[in-house]
Design an enzyme around this catalytic site. Structure first.
Site, short mmCIF file in Angstrom:
data_model
loop_
_atom_site.label_atom_id
_atom_site.label_comp_id
_atom_site.label_asym_id
_atom_site.label_seq_id
_atom_site.Cartn_x
_atom_site.Cartn_y
_atom_site.Cartn_z
N LYS A 23 0.82 -1.22 0.00
CA LYS A 23 0.00 0.00 0.00
C LYS A 23 0.86 1.28 0.00
CE LYS A 23 -3.95 -2.22 2.23
NZ LYS A 23 -5.04 -2.05 3.22
N TYR A 44 -12.39 -1.53 -3.77
CA TYR A 44 -12.92 -1.73 -2.41
C TYR A 44 -14.43 -1.56 -2.35
CZ TYR A 44 -8.27 -2.04 -0.27
OH TYR A 44 -7.01 -2.45 0.11
N PHE A 50 -15.51 3.77 7.02
CA PHE A 50 -14.12 4.10 6.66
C PHE A 50 -13.89 4.14 5.15
CE2 PHE A 50 -14.24 -0.54 7.53
CZ PHE A 50 -13.76 -1.05 6.33
N ARG A 61 -2.25 -14.69 4.81
CA ARG A 61 -2.88 -13.91 5.88
C ARG A 61 -2.13 -14.11 7.21
NH1 ARG A 61 -7.70 -11.56 4.36
NH2 ARG A 61 -8.79 -11.73 6.33
N THR A 94 -5.46 -7.27 10.49
CA THR A 94 -5.72 -6.01 9.77
C THR A 94 -5.23 -4.81 10.57
OG1 THR A 94 -7.68 -7.04 8.81
CG2 THR A 94 -7.55 -4.63 8.70
N ARG A 141 2.67 -6.75 8.83
CA ARG A 141 2.01 -5.55 9.38
C ARG A 141 2.62 -5.15 10.72
NH1 ARG A 141 -3.86 -7.61 7.43
NH2 ARG A 141 -4.07 -6.37 5.52
N ASN A 162 -2.02 0.08 6.57
CA ASN A 162 -1.58 -1.19 7.14
C ASN A 162 -0.66 -1.99 6.21
OD1 ASN A 162 -3.54 -2.07 5.40
ND2 ASN A 162 -4.66 -3.32 6.88
N HIS A 189 -2.25 -5.48 1.51
CA HIS A 189 -3.57 -6.12 1.38
C HIS A 189 -3.33 -7.60 1.10
CE1 HIS A 189 -7.64 -6.96 -0.03
NE2 HIS A 189 -7.07 -7.56 -1.07
N GLU A 206 -9.52 -9.99 -7.74
CA GLU A 206 -8.59 -8.89 -7.46
C GLU A 206 -7.36 -8.95 -8.38
OE1 GLU A 206 -9.96 -8.60 -2.79
OE2 GLU A 206 -7.95 -9.34 -3.25
P1 CMP Z 1 -7.51 -4.53 3.51
O1 CMP Z 1 -7.10 -5.92 3.87
O2 CMP Z 1 -6.85 -3.92 2.34
O3 CMP Z 1 -9.10 -4.50 3.28
C1 CMP Z 1 -9.92 -3.39 3.61
C2 CMP Z 1 -9.16 -2.28 4.27
O4 CMP Z 1 -9.92 -1.29 4.91
C3 CMP Z 1 -8.30 -2.87 5.35
O5 CMP Z 1 -7.25 -3.61 4.79
C4 CMP Z 1 -7.89 -1.62 6.13
O6 CMP Z 1 -6.70 -1.05 5.65
C5 CMP Z 1 -9.02 -0.63 5.83
N1 CMP Z 1 -9.69 -0.18 7.04
C6 CMP Z 1 -9.71 1.09 7.48
N2 CMP Z 1 -10.42 1.20 8.61
C7 CMP Z 1 -10.86 -0.05 8.90
C8 CMP Z 1 -11.65 -0.59 9.95
N3 CMP Z 1 -12.12 0.17 10.94
N4 CMP Z 1 -11.89 -1.92 9.94
C9 CMP Z 1 -11.42 -2.70 8.91
N5 CMP Z 1 -10.68 -2.22 7.90
C10 CMP Z 1 -10.39 -0.92 7.88
#
Ligand code: CMP
Length: 139
Positions: A11, A51, A59, A87, A93, A104, A114, A117, A128
């Site tokens: 990212k 997304y 968010f 994962r 996350t 992460r 973070n 992805h 994707e």
């Molecule tokens: P990702 O795995 O790319 O998938 C969705 C993204 O939303 C997640 O990583 C986070 O970077 C982002 N995100 C931001 N805020 C939140 C939240 N409160 N809960 C979950 N994902 C979030």
């Protein structure tokens, strides 16, 4: 269908902080083969499409803005049990909850910024990966 493939993005935060090389090193040392790789950027429209599943979440607007704020690295990765193993490699996350030594934990600053992805299913990995790569770009 189980494909043994997953999709990842490095990212904008991790790219801006100079972590592309270190993250790819973690990924390949963990046994993932790089099947496709691209240094690119998402427009706000493309980030919103990628997304779209989160479009009702509070968010979403911030996520779209962040993900279109700078270049990213997109990749398709291959390994037995790719979805689950990747994962595990990247951690939770929310980086404050990510296990020690995960990508992460090492490179991410916040739940939004973070670092990486990782796809959550074989079906989404295919969707994707095909969002970024044509059949001629997957090896
Ligand atoms: P990702 O795995 O790319 O998938 C969705 C993204 O939303 C997640 O990583 C986070 O970077 C982002 N995100 C931001 N805020 C939140 C939240 N409160 N809960 C979950 N994902 C979030």
């Amino acid at each position: 269908m189980k494909t043994n493939r997953t999709f990842t993005m490095i990212k904008p935060d991790a790219v801006a902080n100079g972590h592309i090389g270190a993250i790819l090193d973690h990924i390949t040392k963990a046994g993932f083969k790089i099947v496709a790789l691209k240094y690119t950027a998402l427009s706000a429209q493309k980030a919103g499409e990628f997304y779209a599943v989160h479009s009702e979440r509070g968010f979403y607007a911030d996520l779209v803005s962040f993900m279109s704020s700078g270049p990213i690295v997109a990749a398709i990765l291959e390994k037995d049990n790719a979805i689950a193993d990747f994962r595990t490699l990247i951690g939770a996350t929310d980086p404050s909850k990510a296990d020690k030594g995960t990508i992460r934990n090492l490179f991410a600053k916040s739940i939004e910024a973070n670092a990486v992805h990782g796809s959550d299913s074989d079906e989404n990995a295919e969707i994707e990966g095909s969002f970024f790569f044509s059949a001629f770009e997957k090896f």
